[in-house]
Enzyme design. Sequence first.
Site: not given
Length: 362
Positions: A220, A222, A247-248, A251, A289, A291-292, A332, A334
Amino acid sequence: MSKRTLILEDGMIFEGEAFGSSEVTMGEVVFQTGMTGYQEMLSDPSYCDQMIVLTNPLIGNYGMNRDDYETTQPLAKALIVREVCQTPSNFRSQTSLAEALLEFNIPGLTGIDTRQLTRHLRSKGVMRGLLVDGEYELAEQLERIQQMKLTTDQVKRASTERAYIIPGAGPRIVLVDFGAKLGIIRELVRRGCEVVVVPHDVTSKEVLRYVPDGVMLSNGPGNPKDVPTAIPLIQELTGQVVIFGICLGHQLIALAHGADTFKLPFGHRGANHPVEDLRTGQVSITSQNHGYAVDAQSLSGLELQWTHRAINDGTVEGIRHTIHPVFSVQYHPEASPGPMDANDLFDQFLTEITNQQEVSHA
């Protein structure tokens, strides 16, 4: 094509030509190093509110088709390329990239030196930018950028509003949608799973009502700290069901168990990122992909094991709970686009589910 200019918040400008929508737009300017897969990149919900710079110089040459979208409504703010192909040629092509951008009301910029722009973002870090058509007053546009409000509701906009079920004869997987790529659903369906997709703000009680065999936490957009509802969800589900985060989701698992996250200077966005499994030494080439990242030092003393490391910058790419069946990766598996080196993580997820079922029935 008419004149269109990208203005960065530090005053640097790139003048090129407009294609796609004529919508005036602002967003965070990021670069993506994948050589193919522009359709999947454009439609990846993780690019919500971002202006995507594609480093490969020729984009759009194989057109767009109905099957390769990663969401039904792309949320990217703009697409910035060196050269856009106006006459795509591929047997799967159904429309051009420019026509697709018009349909989704996304502006494009072509005819600029994307190599120079990428090097600038790599040295200065990602920053806000503005696309403006025709003539403009630079000072006025820079002031507009400075007044740009940074939103924190990207996950809410990228997530499904209500739960829905994709039937299957295999294990029941509840997928918490923080902005999930359709590629994740495709991989679960391909393995025969029944997939229950639920909104980002679902509660643990609501998840357990579906009696899931496993829970997947999706990718996701942000800052993960802007998704506070996910923390109690993960904490309350830990120990009750197998959890796999991507990913998100990775985190958020870290935050839920006491670790910290931070913003990377320019993020990891591409299909060629090497990642080492610290347990085996095996290296996989991955699609990424984000940014954190998870702060490695914050893992010390927690019930979390650091399992995967980014070879390029040494950041955390995977963790695992030391007691409960909870694990996650920053990249990722996938792909879509990218290499399929890590695709077997979905199989590992299902194997863990089977193992837990055998333990509970013993």
